[in-house]
Design an enzyme around this catalytic site. Structure first.
Site, PDB file in Angstrom:
ATOM      1  N   ARG A 263     105.540  61.411 -22.851  1.00 53.15           N
ATOM      2  CA  ARG A 263     104.468  60.431 -22.820  1.00 53.15           C
ATOM      3  C   ARG A 263     104.422  59.701 -24.158  1.00 53.15           C
ATOM      4  O   ARG A 263     104.610  60.294 -25.223  1.00 53.15           O
ATOM      5  CB  ARG A 263     103.120  61.090 -22.526  1.00 53.15           C
ATOM      6  CG  ARG A 263     102.934  61.435 -21.056  1.00 53.15           C
ATOM      7  CD  ARG A 263     102.863  60.195 -20.182  1.00 53.15           C
ATOM      8  NE  ARG A 263     102.736  60.475 -18.749  1.00 53.15           N
ATOM      9  CZ  ARG A 263     103.748  60.542 -17.901  1.00 53.15           C
ATOM     10  NH1 ARG A 263     104.999  60.376 -18.358  1.00 53.15           N
ATOM     11  NH2 ARG A 263     103.550  60.768 -16.620  1.00 53.15           N
ATOM     12  N   ASP A 287     111.613  55.603 -23.262  1.00 50.92           N
ATOM     13  CA  ASP A 287     111.342  55.278 -21.866  1.00 50.92           C
ATOM     14  C   ASP A 287     109.846  55.136 -21.611  1.00 50.92           C
ATOM     15  O   ASP A 287     109.442  54.639 -20.571  1.00 50.92           O
ATOM     16  CB  ASP A 287     111.907  56.364 -20.943  1.00 50.92           C
ATOM     17  CG  ASP A 287     111.762  55.994 -19.472  1.00 50.92           C
ATOM     18  OD1 ASP A 287     112.212  54.892 -19.100  1.00 50.92           O
ATOM     19  OD2 ASP A 287     111.189  56.790 -18.701  1.00 50.92           O
ATOM     20  N   GLU A 292     101.294  50.915 -21.777  1.00 51.12           N
ATOM     21  CA  GLU A 292     102.307  50.374 -20.864  1.00 51.12           C
ATOM     22  C   GLU A 292     101.679  49.346 -19.932  1.00 51.12           C
ATOM     23  O   GLU A 292     100.602  49.619 -19.378  1.00 51.12           O
ATOM     24  CB  GLU A 292     102.943  51.507 -20.054  1.00 51.12           C
ATOM     25  CG  GLU A 292     103.710  52.490 -20.931  1.00 51.12           C
ATOM     26  CD  GLU A 292     104.385  53.612 -20.145  1.00 51.12           C
ATOM     27  OE1 GLU A 292     104.268  53.641 -18.897  1.00 51.12           O
ATOM     28  OE2 GLU A 292     105.036  54.460 -20.774  1.00 51.12           O
ATOM     29  N   HIS A 311     109.740  52.593 -18.611  1.00 47.26           N
ATOM     30  CA  HIS A 311     109.306  53.763 -17.839  1.00 47.26           C
ATOM     31  C   HIS A 311     110.061  53.829 -16.506  1.00 47.26           C
ATOM     32  O   HIS A 311     109.463  54.071 -15.447  1.00 47.26           O
ATOM     33  CB  HIS A 311     107.796  53.720 -17.597  1.00 47.26           C
ATOM     34  CG  HIS A 311     107.199  55.095 -17.398  1.00 47.26           C
ATOM     35  ND1 HIS A 311     105.953  55.443 -17.846  1.00 47.26           N
ATOM     36  CD2 HIS A 311     107.701  56.206 -16.798  1.00 47.26           C
ATOM     37  CE1 HIS A 311     105.693  56.700 -17.524  1.00 47.26           C
ATOM     38  NE2 HIS A 311     106.743  57.186 -16.900  1.00 47.26           N
TER      39      HIS A 311
END
Length: 350
Positions: A263, A287, A292, A311
């Protein structure tokens, strides 16, 4: 037991996989009305097309279905507010299967009262995403070891530089933060490269396959200078918030590669940016980010030694089937009175 589990489909799923769930566990009655769910734009698009809107009549029908369920397959709209409404409105609800491996974050965001958290079991899809995320972790470590920014710089300038020594994973020590389903799969792959693998655990455990050492997270300041690469595979909780911060990054071995497949909130992005600029961190493959989508004005977009993946490293055409199989297996456990896999800790929310 002959008990039936009335399950309402709250997230898009192909009809073929709906039937698979019912075949794998015939005691599941999977109630679905695909017209009330947004169409998927691609496999494992659990939120569905964002342009989809229900009419007031459709919304009423959808909520009536949700409020009749013993179990939910997915979180309505992948929205914390919808989860809150549904759990509060349905005293018969026993179980919610989240689509994300880090589904605990959504449960926490829903802000449910204690009696609801005691009433409902929340489970995640942990383990389903382990293989693709482990591959991305190895990919990121290789990019750092092989000096991708330098190679790209020289290529853009059409420069055939003198030969130089690339890093070799087989001679590197890699630290994995979190030895859950993702971290364990990363360790097994790195072991095949010949890496010395160090993992973290808050509880004393025997080193899993591929792990050479297990240390407590409190020991990070004393070992961070030993490692060439750091893989973050931790959930986003109060305990992990900003764990990789300025103080820890001040102690790293210069040129450290960081890969985050956990995370984004685990890393202090301002501190990471500073470390990337001065060379303490040589490369970062992310990632996930703290916010986000990553804000357009984030300096991480433009740093040459950063790879931003939106992501998407978990994306796998087989994901939906794997979650359906996991759900059916957990339904069997629930109906037979056995412990369920991947239960969310409703104190730490992971």
């Amino acid at each position: 037991m002959n008990e039936r589990l009335r399950t309402v489909l709250a997230t898009p799923l192909d009809e073929e996989l709906c039937r698979l769930v019912e075949q794998l566990e015939p005691r599941v009655e999977l109630i679905r009305d695909h017209s009330l769910l947004p169409p998927m734009r691609y496999p494992a698009d659990h939120a569905g097309d964002p342009s989809f809107r229900r009419t007031p009549t459709q919304q009423s029908l959808f909520e009536k279905l949700l409020d009749s369920a013993d179990a939910l397959y997915g979180i309505p709209g992948e929205e914390a507010e919808a989860l809150h409404r549904t759990v509060i409105a349905n005293p018969r609800l026993r179980w919610v299967q989240t689509m994300a491996a880090g589904g605990g974050a959504m449960v926490r965001a829903a802000g449910l009262p204690a009696h609801c958290l005691n009433q409902v079991v929340f489970t995640t899809s942990a383990g389903v995403h382990g293989a693709p995320l482990a591959e991305f972790a190895v990919f990121g470590l290789l990019l750092g070891a092989k000096g991708l920014p330098r190679l790209q710089h020289d290529q853009r300038r059409h420069e055939w530089a003198d030969r130089w020594f690339m890093g070799q994973l087989r001679s590197q020590s890699i630290l994995i933060l979190g030895l859950g389903g993702i971290g364990a799969q990363v360790a097994r792959r790195l072991s095949a490269f010949g890496c010395h693998v160090i993992g973290t655990s808050r509880r004393p455990i025997e080193p899993p396959q591929g792990v050479d050492e297990v240390v407590h997270p409190d020991d990070l300041p004393s070992i961070i200078a030993r490692v060439h690469g750091l893989v973050v595979a931790l959930p986003g909780t109060d305990a992990t918030q900003g764990m990789i911060g300025a103080e820890l990054l001040a102690r790293v071995r210069p040129g450290l590669t960081i890969v985050n497949v956990g995370r984004g909130t685990v890393i202090d992005e301002a501190a990471l940016t500073a470390a990337l600029r001065d060379g303490r961190v040589g490369y970062a493959a992310l990632d996930v980010t703290a916010v986000e989508p990553l804000p357009n004005n984030s300096p991480l977009w433009d740093l040459p030694n950063v790879l931003i993946s939106p992501h998407t490293a978990t994306a796998d055409t087989r994901e939906d089937r794997a979650i359906a199989e996991l759900f059916a297996a957990n339904a069997t456990r629930l109906l037979d009175g056995l412990p369920m896999r991947n239960q969310v800790d409703t104190v730490e929310f992971y």
